[in-house]
Design a protein around this motif. Structure first.
Motif, PDB file in Angstrom:
ATOM      1  N   VAL A 157      13.946  19.105   7.599  1.00 25.94           N
ATOM      2  CA  VAL A 157      13.239  18.187   6.700  1.00 25.94           C
ATOM      3  C   VAL A 157      11.805  18.652   6.540  1.00 25.94           C
ATOM      4  N   ASN A 158      11.247  18.423   5.349  1.00 25.91           N
ATOM      5  CA  ASN A 158       9.885  18.866   5.051  1.00 25.91           C
ATOM      6  C   ASN A 158       8.892  17.724   4.899  1.00 25.91           C
ATOM      7  N   ASN A 159       9.403  16.499   4.757  1.00 26.24           N
ATOM      8  CA  ASN A 159       8.516  15.358   4.541  1.00 26.24           C
ATOM      9  C   ASN A 159       9.218  14.081   4.978  1.00 26.24           C
ATOM     10  N   VAL A 160       8.509  12.970   4.898  1.00 28.74           N
ATOM     11  CA  VAL A 160       9.044  11.695   5.365  1.00 28.74           C
ATOM     12  C   VAL A 160      10.192  11.214   4.485  1.00 28.74           C
ATOM     13  N   GLU A 161      10.175  11.567   3.182  1.00 29.63           N
ATOM     14  CA  GLU A 161      11.270  11.153   2.294  1.00 29.63           C
ATOM     15  C   GLU A 161      12.572  11.820   2.721  1.00 29.63           C
ATOM     16  N   GLU A 162      12.514  13.110   3.043  1.00 32.05           N
ATOM     17  CA  GLU A 162      13.719  13.809   3.495  1.00 32.05           C
ATOM     18  C   GLU A 162      14.162  13.299   4.863  1.00 32.05           C
ATOM     19  N   PHE A 163      13.207  12.944   5.718  1.00 34.39           N
ATOM     20  CA  PHE A 163      13.551  12.369   7.018  1.00 34.39           C
ATOM     21  C   PHE A 163      14.337  11.077   6.838  1.00 34.39           C
ATOM     22  N   LEU A 194      15.194  19.896  12.542  1.00 34.72           N
ATOM     23  CA  LEU A 194      13.935  20.642  12.568  1.00 34.72           C
ATOM     24  C   LEU A 194      13.008  20.159  11.457  1.00 34.72           C
ATOM     25  N   PHE A 195      11.721  19.987  11.793  1.00 37.89           N
ATOM     26  CA  PHE A 195      10.714  19.650  10.788  1.00 37.89           C
ATOM     27  C   PHE A 195      10.033  20.939  10.353  1.00 37.89           C
ATOM     28  N   ASN A 196      10.078  21.225   9.031  1.00 34.89           N
ATOM     29  CA  ASN A 196       9.542  22.480   8.502  1.00 34.89           C
ATOM     30  C   ASN A 196       8.375  22.272   7.549  1.00 34.89           C
ATOM     31  N   GLY A 197       7.830  21.059   7.498  1.00 36.39           N
ATOM     32  CA  GLY A 197       6.767  20.768   6.547  1.00 36.39           C
ATOM     33  C   GLY A 197       5.372  20.951   7.120  1.00 36.39           C
ATOM     34  N   GLU A 198       4.406  20.400   6.424  1.00 28.50           N
ATOM     35  CA  GLU A 198       3.010  20.465   6.846  1.00 28.50           C
ATOM     36  C   GLU A 198       2.752  19.472   7.988  1.00 28.50           C
ATOM     37  N   VAL A 199       1.764  19.788   8.811  1.00 30.92           N
ATOM     38  CA  VAL A 199       1.426  18.926   9.948  1.00 30.92           C
ATOM     39  C   VAL A 199       1.018  17.532   9.457  1.00 30.92           C
ATOM     40  N   SER A 200       0.331  17.480   8.332  1.00 35.46           N
ATOM     41  CA  SER A 200      -0.103  16.187   7.791  1.00 35.46           C
ATOM     42  C   SER A 200       1.098  15.312   7.447  1.00 35.46           C
ATOM     43  N   ASP A 201       2.193  15.937   7.006  1.00 35.85           N
ATOM     44  CA  ASP A 201       3.408  15.178   6.708  1.00 35.85           C
ATOM     45  C   ASP A 201       4.134  14.771   7.983  1.00 35.85           C
ATOM     46  N   LEU A 202       4.005  15.583   9.024  1.00 36.13           N
ATOM     47  CA  LEU A 202       4.646  15.262  10.295  1.00 36.13           C
ATOM     48  C   LEU A 202       4.097  13.962  10.869  1.00 36.13           C
ATOM     49  N   TYR A 203       2.803  13.729  10.677  1.00 40.25           N
ATOM     50  CA  TYR A 203       2.182  12.507  11.189  1.00 40.25           C
ATOM     51  C   TYR A 203       2.721  11.247  10.501  1.00 40.25           C
ATOM     52  N   LYS A 204       3.322  11.428   9.320  1.00 38.25           N
ATOM     53  CA  LYS A 204       3.849  10.284   8.574  1.00 38.25           C
ATOM     54  C   LYS A 204       5.253   9.879   9.030  1.00 38.25           C
ATOM     55  N   ILE A 205       5.884  10.710   9.869  1.00 35.80           N
ATOM     56  CA  ILE A 205       7.216  10.377  10.373  1.00 35.80           C
ATOM     57  C   ILE A 205       7.100   9.151  11.279  1.00 35.80           C
ATOM     58  N   PRO A 206       7.855   8.086  11.036  1.00 30.97           N
ATOM     59  CA  PRO A 206       7.748   6.876  11.879  1.00 30.97           C
ATOM     60  C   PRO A 206       8.224   7.133  13.298  1.00 30.97           C
ATOM     61  N   ARG A 207       7.771   6.343  14.235  1.00 34.73           N
ATOM     62  CA  ARG A 207       8.154   6.520  15.640  1.00 34.73           C
ATOM     63  C   ARG A 207       9.374   5.682  16.015  1.00 34.73           C
ATOM     64  N   SER A 258      14.541   5.104  18.579  1.00 37.49           N
ATOM     65  CA  SER A 258      13.235   5.749  18.763  1.00 37.49           C
ATOM     66  C   SER A 258      13.253   7.142  18.140  1.00 37.49           C
ATOM     67  N   VAL A 259      12.085   7.584  17.684  1.00 38.16           N
ATOM     68  CA  VAL A 259      11.935   8.906  17.069  1.00 38.16           C
ATOM     69  C   VAL A 259      10.911   9.684  17.881  1.00 38.16           C
ATOM     70  N   ARG A 260      11.351  10.828  18.435  1.00 41.68           N
ATOM     71  CA  ARG A 260      10.445  11.693  19.208  1.00 41.68           C
ATOM     72  C   ARG A 260      10.306  13.031  18.514  1.00 41.68           C
ATOM     73  N   VAL A 261       9.107  13.625  18.584  1.00 40.31           N
ATOM     74  CA  VAL A 261       8.873  14.960  18.048  1.00 40.31           C
ATOM     75  C   VAL A 261       8.554  15.880  19.217  1.00 40.31           C
ATOM     76  N   LEU A 262       9.391  16.885  19.435  1.00 39.53           N
ATOM     77  CA  LEU A 262       9.203  17.805  20.545  1.00 39.53           C
ATOM     78  C   LEU A 262       8.202  18.894  20.190  1.00 39.53           C
ATOM     79  N   ASP A 263       7.817  19.674  21.179  1.00 43.13           N
ATOM     80  CA  ASP A 263       6.801  20.715  20.976  1.00 43.13           C
ATOM     81  C   ASP A 263       7.242  21.770  19.965  1.00 43.13           C
ATOM     82  N   ASP A 264       8.566  21.990  19.847  1.00 46.59           N
ATOM     83  CA  ASP A 264       9.060  22.998  18.908  1.00 46.59           C
ATOM     84  C   ASP A 264       9.379  22.401  17.536  1.00 46.59           C
ATOM     85  N   ASN A 265       8.772  21.234  17.246  1.00 47.94           N
ATOM     86  CA  ASN A 265       8.915  20.544  15.955  1.00 47.94           C
ATOM     87  C   ASN A 265      10.318  20.025  15.693  1.00 47.94           C
TER      88      ASN A 265
END
Length: 360
Positions: free
Chosen positions: A155-161, A191-204, A232-239
């Protein structure tokens, strides 16, 4: 795009040469190219963009409605994609007027339009989104097809998530173990493949509807119902984004099932309470991790001991032996029902149960 235009023009030249050399026998007029565009003229880049958007919309709809299924699609004719089209600009100096083809129902008209899509096929395949969604576009016997698996690999953004979550949790298309009864095994990753700014928009956390299977006495499924569950939604170190059920809520559910079974059976054997056998692994995890209960009336209590197997039957037989059979010596004083004499052993046999003790 210039390469596609060149191939189309070369094909038209070859076609016209063959038509001219066989015009008497076949009575087919050559394809005419004009130099000036009038109304409703679109270029190859617009046609290309139209097909790419068609496939992307189909992919998103497929993820939404039939996640993980696969399909082979025949790409529609250009005139289906652009109903108002009258002319096609091969390049700036070569305009193809559809009316010059003798109408779209003619063999030549259909042939020319299908050839244009065929020559655009490599450009469609090389598009970044088409490649990212794993869509394979190819030509077979003059028809352009697309093989699609409606599942996101990243996914590249919150809409795809959100699209991914909705797809895998849809009761009609859900992935294996995506049910309330398998929450302890639930762990979906992408895997999250988008921009870091979009990663912050992923809900927890996300709320989804999940299927809960209802079981009978012998663990057979007797029904099902939909239940709303927060994951729950977790983001690991490897995105990697990981979707799972919170452990605190999972352990609370374990206690709920165990206490419900305990109270429903209402069997006390030598100071221990009987619980359905299917809950043993859950009770064992609570025991090993010394998890404390927070339900009203049981705050601070934890499972301190479990007894299973033949020992349970032995204790049940021993407990039943203490029940007065209604006789004094050989004289029947009171008729005691048989089910009262074997109450504990019958309950253990029916439930395949185990014994539990809780302390504070």
């Amino acid at each position: 795009m210039d390469y596609a235009a060149l191939n189309i023009l070369n094909w038209i030249d070859d076609f016209n040469n063959k038509v001219c050399s066989h015009s008497i026998g076949y009575q087919i007029t050559p394809i005419t190219l004009r130099s000036d565009a009038t109304l409703n003229c679109i270029g190859l880049s617009e046609i290309l963009s139209g097909y790419i958007q068609f496939l992307i919309k189909d992919f998103i709809k497929g993820c939404d409605e039939q996640y993980s299924s696969s399909e082979r699609i025949l790409l529609p004719c250009i005139t289906k994609m652009f109903p108002e089209i009258e002319e096609i600009a091969i390049d700036n100096n070569n305009i193809l007027k559809l009316s010059d083809l003798g109408g779209l129902e003619t063999i030549v008209g259909n042939l020319v339009l299908s050839k244009i899509v065929e020559f655009l096929c490599p450009a469609i395949s090389s598009n970044n989104d088409i490649q990212r969604f794993g869509i394979e576009v190819f030509n077979v016997d003059g028809g352009v097809f697309a093989d699609v698996c409606y599942a996101l690999t990243s996914v590249n953004n919150v809409e795809e998530f959100k699209l991914w979550v909705k797809g895998i949790s849809n009761p009609c298309t859900m992935t294996a173990n995506f049910t309330v009864n398998c929450l302890d095994k639930l762990e979906c990753k992408i895997l999250f493949n988008g921009e870091v700014s979009d990663l912050y928009k992923i809900p927890r956390s996300v709320t989804v509807n999940m299927t809960e299977y209802l079981f009978g006495w012998c663990d057979e499924i007797v029904g099902e119902r939909e239940k709303e569950v927060t994951l729950s939604v977790r983001v690991l170190d490897d995105n990697l984004i990981v979707l799972s059920y919170p452990k605190t809520q999972l352990y609370r559910d374990y206690f709920d099932e165990i206490l419900t079974s305990r109270n429903r059976l209402n069997i006390n054997i030598q100071g221990y309470e009987l619980v359905d056998g299917g809950l043993y692994e859950k009770a064992k995890e609570l025991l090993n991790k010394r998890i404390k209960c927070d339900f009203s009336g049981y705050e601070g209590y934890f499972i301190s001991e479990l007894i299973e197997g033949t020992r349970v039957y032995e204790m049940a037989i021993e407990e039943d032996s203490k029940t007065w059979d209604g006789c004094i010596g050989s004289v029947v004083m009171v008729k005691v029902p048989q089910e009262e004499l074997t109450r504990n052993t019958d309950a253990v046999s029916l439930t395949g149960g185990f014994l539990i003790k809780m302390d504070k």
